[in-house]
Design a protein around this motif. Structure first.
Motif, PDB file in Angstrom:
ATOM      1  N   UNK A 429       8.962  -8.039  12.605  1.00  0.00           N
ATOM      2  CA  UNK A 429       8.988  -6.708  12.007  1.00  0.00           C
ATOM      3  C   UNK A 429       7.869  -5.862  12.600  1.00  0.00           C
ATOM      4  N   UNK A 430       8.172  -4.610  12.835  1.00  0.00           N
ATOM      5  CA  UNK A 430       7.191  -3.672  13.380  1.00  0.00           C
ATOM      6  C   UNK A 430       6.111  -3.396  12.332  1.00  0.00           C
ATOM      7  N   UNK A 431       4.846  -3.577  12.716  1.00  0.00           N
ATOM      8  CA  UNK A 431       3.753  -3.429  11.750  1.00  0.00           C
ATOM      9  C   UNK A 431       3.135  -2.038  11.754  1.00  0.00           C
ATOM     10  N   UNK A 432       3.709  -1.089  12.494  1.00  0.00           N
ATOM     11  CA  UNK A 432       3.155   0.260  12.484  1.00  0.00           C
ATOM     12  C   UNK A 432       3.353   0.886  11.101  1.00  0.00           C
ATOM     13  N   UNK A 433       2.310   1.516  10.529  1.00  0.00           N
ATOM     14  CA  UNK A 433       2.423   2.050   9.162  1.00  0.00           C
ATOM     15  C   UNK A 433       3.260   3.319   9.098  1.00  0.00           C
ATOM     16  N   UNK A 434       4.070   3.418   8.039  1.00  0.00           N
ATOM     17  CA  UNK A 434       4.878   4.612   7.827  1.00  0.00           C
ATOM     18  C   UNK A 434       5.945   4.347   6.788  1.00  0.00           C
ATOM     19  N   UNK A 435       6.634   5.411   6.369  1.00  0.00           N
ATOM     20  CA  UNK A 435       7.709   5.275   5.400  1.00  0.00           C
ATOM     21  C   UNK A 435       7.231   4.988   3.988  1.00  0.00           C
ATOM     22  N   UNK A 436       6.025   5.461   3.648  1.00  0.00           N
ATOM     23  CA  UNK A 436       5.469   5.173   2.329  1.00  0.00           C
ATOM     24  C   UNK A 436       6.113   6.042   1.255  1.00  0.00           C
TER      25      UNK A 436
END
Length: 552
Positions: A429-436
């Motif tokens: 899974x991509x660990x870049x932060x976003x979609x909060x």
């Protein structure tokens, strides 16, 4: 005078569904290319004699929406008596002549005759690895017209009264870099339409041709009734949206919802371009049909009657109604852009029915070259999985295909490494932060492909690489889609829309697909859910404090 009861109608319709599913299995089992038998980049369906879709198998939803349009074009191109006969099979792939998508997607269609008349068509579509053109894999971001993208087949008869037409097969062989894969996938498609035709003849023999035709028409009328009932339950509304795109252009849509009709207007959009991202009008209609279905009756039946209340307006010569000889190799990104644009417009009015934005890209990844172990030419064709948007009451799905691709799968690592000259070193899974948000968007993926031979190439077609997936009801945006090429200690090269990038042994192709948008304000997310996100690696400590106000 034949009468039809609802039980017989449903039995016949369920039989049609079973036949379409059997065609799908037959094609998958016989295909030579992993993009067909593993990824399921294909679709099967049955239409009535006039080309209206009657039933479909699994696979890509947008592909099923192609088959009726392709059959209608075959009928238009062969109007004289005797031009369409029992045992014929037609082949087409030209988006400017009924095949809707791009030249790599090849449609096979067969008329089904009983008692001397055509009563239905069986049809399928699948992605072929190479159909000629200016680059291996036939997809080039440098193409300026469709003649550069490969061989065009406009409702051509491939098999006449059961016998293959040798000259057509010779033309197909001469216009692909991978003739063995072409032939394997071709005959898989032929087997599927023929097996479906056999089953349909058995069905008509059991119930009689007239009752079969009456049941098919009655079920299409039911499809219309289901759509009209759903429209009547929606409030009348006039909606519009203008959305910026990765290249700075603006796409716009307006939607009018009435009791008996839904109108989607795409006329106010840019002119068709000199590149390969143009979309046929039929493609824009497919995108609108999928959005219409999502809003009205997503769990209900789908056939030719379903979309009778839908009206789609386009402007000839625009990006969404491109005219010949426009290139359309990367049509899929603008098809999904149209689909996502309509959904975003509708979500303003119906946030309880529709989720936040998803990664909304096919993320087509094509890596080709010569297999270092066998010397055989290979072409990996992989649409990628990504994150879906959150919705009321639940987080978005992690690592699934976009709505365009539907019931398809990523190629297993073991198959990829065996069939292609690559190693898959990571899939996570991509660990870049976003979609909060109160409910978070699903995560995309990170995939590392290690190249094993010099002189390989990368082609990719990604959107949402600059403008991320959209949040809803104060949810935050997701993260972008992109590809990186890492060459030793050199800085990473980042790509989204590119073709024929030279790769050598040891180079790493890193795919990153985006997180979906969040739903609801992050401040409303339950503390326990935030801690679960931390535990599962969806969230880091800094983001937990900064976005959610939670201290780990």
């Amino acid at each position: 005078m034949h009468t039809l009861d609802i039980f017989t109608r449903d039995i016949i319709q369920n039989s049609l569904q079973a036949i379409a599913d059997e065609m799908f299995v037959a094609m998958r089992k016989a295909a030579m290319s992993p993009v067909i038998y593993e990824v399921l980049d294909m679709g099967t369906g049955i239409t009535d004699a006039n080309g209206e879709i009657a039933s479909s198998g699994a696979g890509i939803p947008a592909f099923v929406g192609v088959l009726d349009k392709a059959v209608k074009q075959i009928l238009l191109q062969h109007p004289r008596p005797g031009e369409i006969e029992d045992g014929d099979v037609f082949i087409c792939n030209d988006p400017h002549s009924g095949a809707v998508t791009h030249l790599n997607d090849v449609v096979l269609a067969m008329p089904v005759f009983t008692e001397g008349r055509c009563v239905a068509w069986t049809a399928n579509i699948a992605h072929w690895n190479d159909v000629g053109g200016m680059v291996p894999g036939s997809l080039s971001t440098q193409a300026t017209d469709i003649f550069q993208e490969g061989l065009r087949l406009c409702s051509v008869k491939l098999i006449s009264r059961g016998q293959p037409i040798r000259s057509v097969l010779q033309i197909l062989h001469a216009n692909t870099r991978m003739p063995d894969f072409m032939e394997g996938d071709l005959w898989a498609g032929v087997a599927a339409v023929r097996s479906g035709a056999v089953r349909l003849r058995e069905l008509t023999a059991k119930y009689g041709t007239d009752l079969f035709l009456l049941a098919m028409q009655d079920f299409m009328d039911l499809g219309e009734k289901v759509s009209l009932k759903a429209l009547a339950e929606l409030p009348n509304a006039s909606l519009s949206l203008v959305e910026p795109q990765d290249d700075g252009s603006l796409f716009s849509v307006s939607v009018q919802i009435h009791d008996r009709e839904l109108i989607i207007d795409l006329r106010d959009n840019p002119d068709q371009c000199a590149g390969p991202t143009n979309l046929s009008r039929d493609g824009a209609v497919v995108a609108a049909q999928m959005a219409f279905k999502a809003l009205t009756a997503p769990q209900g039946i789908t056939n030719g009657g379903t979309f009778r209340p839908l009206k789609v307006l386009t402007r000839a010569g625009s990006l969404f109604d491109a005219q010949p000889p426009a290139a359309e190799g990367f049509y899929f990104e603008n098809l999904i852009r149209v689909h996502d644009l309509i959904l975003r417009c509708l979500a303003q009015q119906f946030p309880d029915r529709l989720p936040a934005g998803n990664f909304a890209s096919v993320c087509a990844t094509i890596i080709g070259g010569r297999h270092p172990d066998t010397g055989r030419v290979f072409t990996l064709v992989e649409p990628e999985i990504g994150g879906w948007g959150a919705e009321p009451g639940r987080d978005g799905n992690n690592a699934v295909y976009s709505g365009l691709h539907g019931e398809t799968y990523n190629c297993p690592v073991e198959v990829c490494e065996a069939r292609y000259g690559l190693y898959v070193e990571r899939m996570a899974l991509n660990d870049e932060p976003g979609g909060h948000g109160q409910f978070r968007g699903g995560r995309g993926v990170c995939i590392d492909y290690r190249v094993r031979s010099d002189g390989s190439f990368l082609t990719c077609g990604y959107t949402r690489s600059v403008v991320p997936p959209w949040g809803l009801q104060q949810g935050l945006d997701g993260t972008p889609n992109y590809v990186e090429v890492l060459r030793g200690d050199l800085p990473p090269e980042r790509y989204a829309m590119a073709s024929s990038i030279i790769l050598n042994a040891g180079d790493l192709v890193r795919v990153r697909t985006g997180a979906g948008g969040g739903y609801g304000p992050p401040s409303a997310r339950a503390t326990a859910a935030v801690h679960d996100d931390l535990k599962n690696g969806y969230l880091d400590a800094h983001t937990a404090r900064a976005v959610y106000g939670v201290t780990p």
